[in-house]
Design an enzyme around this catalytic site. Sequence first.
Site, PDB file in Angstrom:
ATOM      1  N   GLY A 238       0.819  -1.203   0.000  1.00  0.00           N
ATOM      2  CA  GLY A 238       0.000   0.000   0.000  1.00  0.00           C
ATOM      3  C   GLY A 238       0.850   1.249   0.000  1.00  0.00           C
ATOM      4  N   PRO A 240       2.499   4.885   1.224  1.00  0.00           N
ATOM      5  CG  PRO A 240       4.456   6.056   0.749  1.00  0.00           C
ATOM      6  CD  PRO A 240       3.195   5.555   0.122  1.00  0.00           C
ATOM      7  N   GLY A 241       2.102   5.478   4.724  1.00  0.00           N
ATOM      8  CA  GLY A 241       1.215   6.049   5.728  1.00  0.00           C
ATOM      9  C   GLY A 241      -0.138   5.406   5.848  1.00  0.00           C
ATOM     10  N   GLY A 243      -0.806   2.488   7.199  1.00  0.00           N
ATOM     11  CA  GLY A 243      -0.947   1.688   8.411  1.00  0.00           C
ATOM     12  C   GLY A 243      -0.429   0.280   8.307  1.00  0.00           C
ATOM     13  CB  THR A 245       4.483  -0.224  10.544  1.00  0.00           C
ATOM     14  OG1 THR A 245       5.324  -0.111   9.387  1.00  0.00           O
ATOM     15  CG2 THR A 245       5.333  -0.609  11.746  1.00  0.00           C
ATOM     16  CG  HIS A 461      -0.986  31.858 -12.254  1.00  0.00           C
ATOM     17  ND1 HIS A 461      -0.282  31.477 -13.380  1.00  0.00           N
ATOM     18  CD2 HIS A 461      -1.120  30.736 -11.491  1.00  0.00           C
ATOM     19  CE1 HIS A 461      -0.024  30.181 -13.305  1.00  0.00           C
ATOM     20  NE2 HIS A 461      -0.512  29.709 -12.173  1.00  0.00           N
ATOM     21  CD  GLU A 462      -2.856  30.748  -7.643  1.00  0.00           C
ATOM     22  OE1 GLU A 462      -3.739  29.863  -7.601  1.00  0.00           O
ATOM     23  OE2 GLU A 462      -1.652  30.486  -7.818  1.00  0.00           O
TER      24      GLU A 462
END
Length: 647
Positions: A238, A240-241, A243, A245, A461-462
């Site tokens: 899966g 990273p992060g 779960g 571990t 731009h935004e």
Amino acid sequence: MTGKKPPLTKKRNQKPDLGRGWIYVILLFILFSFWYSGGQTGIQEITWKQFEENYLKDQEVDQLVVVNKQRVEVYIKKEHLDDPQYQNLPENIFTGTPSEGPHFFFTIGSVEVFHDQLEKAQADLPHSDHVPVKYRQETNWWTNLIWLLPFFFLIFLWIFIIRGSASRMKNMGSSVFNFSQSKAREMEKGGKNKVVFDDIAGLEEAKEEIYEMVKFLKSPEKFRNLGAKIPKGVLLVGPPGTGKTMLAKAVAGEADVPFFSLSGSEFVEMFVGVGAARMRDLFKKAKEKAPSIIFIDEIDTVGRARGKAHAFQSNDEREGTLNQLLAELDGFDTDTGVIVLAATNRGDVLDPALLRPGRFDRHIHLELPNLKERVAIFKVHMRDLKLAPDIEPELLASQSPGFSGADIANICNEAALIAARREKKAVDKHDFMDAIDRIIGGLEKKSKIITPEEKERISIHEAGHVTVSWFLEHSYPVLKVSIIPRGKSLGAAWYLPEEHQIITKKQLFDAICVGLGGRAAEKIIFDEVSTNALDDLEKVTKQAYAMVMNYGLSDELRNLSYYDSTGRYEQSLQKPFSENTAEKIDKEVQQIIDDAFDRTERILQDHQDQLQQLAKSLKDKEILHKEDIEKILGKKKVNKPYSSLFP
């Protein structure tokens, strides 16, 4: 009444502490040096003139001793040692009385000159009163021992390494003679910091699938009586992060068995054969404490597929470690009660021999949490926080699409830090929103110097991104837009993406149009473009190449995919397509981006007044929320006139 014997303060077979012995040897050597020198604390140096005028003329000198033809030691007569002028003479450190000499010394250039000067100084005295002169040769032991000091240092260093490493690191497997021992961190049965399934939110399907391991470790007879064999290895794959571990720790915590945890990189050393030896030692320790669990994180470090790219290496330590792991998985049977859990972010690059049945039988894929799972994860990480009444986990979960469990934990911690920095008594909704903004966009840099011309260009731009997104059918709704610099970005817009398992060609095309909205707005308003669109162009280019190479969504290369799920092309020196096909891919990507840019320009030209009004409001307020944008652009709806512009 007989009591127990008091514990011995020192074991019978305990070796003496040689560290203190060195100190004793040094002290004895210093005392010997004082004894050899007569226990004197120091001898005063004088000149020939001082010797002649103060001591020789008054006939207070008992004798002179010429040492090594360079130094003359002066001995004062005993009857004169009590005179006031000799009160500062060297004393014997043992008796506290004036030493017997020498009391002074001076250096000479040659013995002949010294004799001539001494004869002239005593010419008026009777021959019987002349001071007697003796000669002595002395050996400087310190000078002779200097060349032995390096050897003594090497011997001492060798003893320190052998004894210190063996005594302090024997339990850690880090001694110079324990390279082959496994560095796995062991969590004993019944440990205090135990993780259970209740500590893990979401991952319901994965927990249900892996719960079989817990049942087997708790009651293996139930499975053995039916003839069932539990899988030897379970692979957690899966992003990273997610779960992986934590899930492995929860299996050990629920089953309440010893848990050996280490990373795949800990098998790789500069010494040949150490990785395979550590793998053998790891399985040996796990078998001794069975039933137990071995968890290898980032197994792709040693489990990467073996291919032609590795053939150029004469000896690959990772390949030897992988071979030992394969042998261990085949070597122990299910009756030992040892289960191997492994985690990786790159399941596509693992060796096929590692994934075949009988080794890692079961593969559990962990995905990024959906909305419902994110709500549960927020609740878990909020348990230890002091929250204000206005906190809504459902709202926070909707504001964090695509976040992993580790990201949500970071949001909760960051919100608590922000609340503490603002000296609040509880963490409120505003703190969580600021934490999400900081993690997504970075820390605000209001102190960054931006000229009025640059601020106007950033606003245009935004505003271009927001305007294009607002009038596209398949674009995501805008939550907020800001021109306050964050991290490396000078401005940013926050969207609320919908969670889709399948993305259509129109949706991908709309996403490319939104990414090009900033550059298109600059071209329309200023009639030139700038470097402000670097991040946008990077994302747009990757999306276009993914459409052509991975998903087969181009007109020229129809229904073709060059995506490699096995990861072998990464190790290959050849591309999976010809040079002619590479040119076609580049042309198709350029055509998609050109069509999207033309479409974006037309949208902005049709709404140029609203674009400029939105940019002006953004320039004045610096931050606009969804309500502010709706006042200028109206309610977001499907824009039918542009449906015919899809390629």
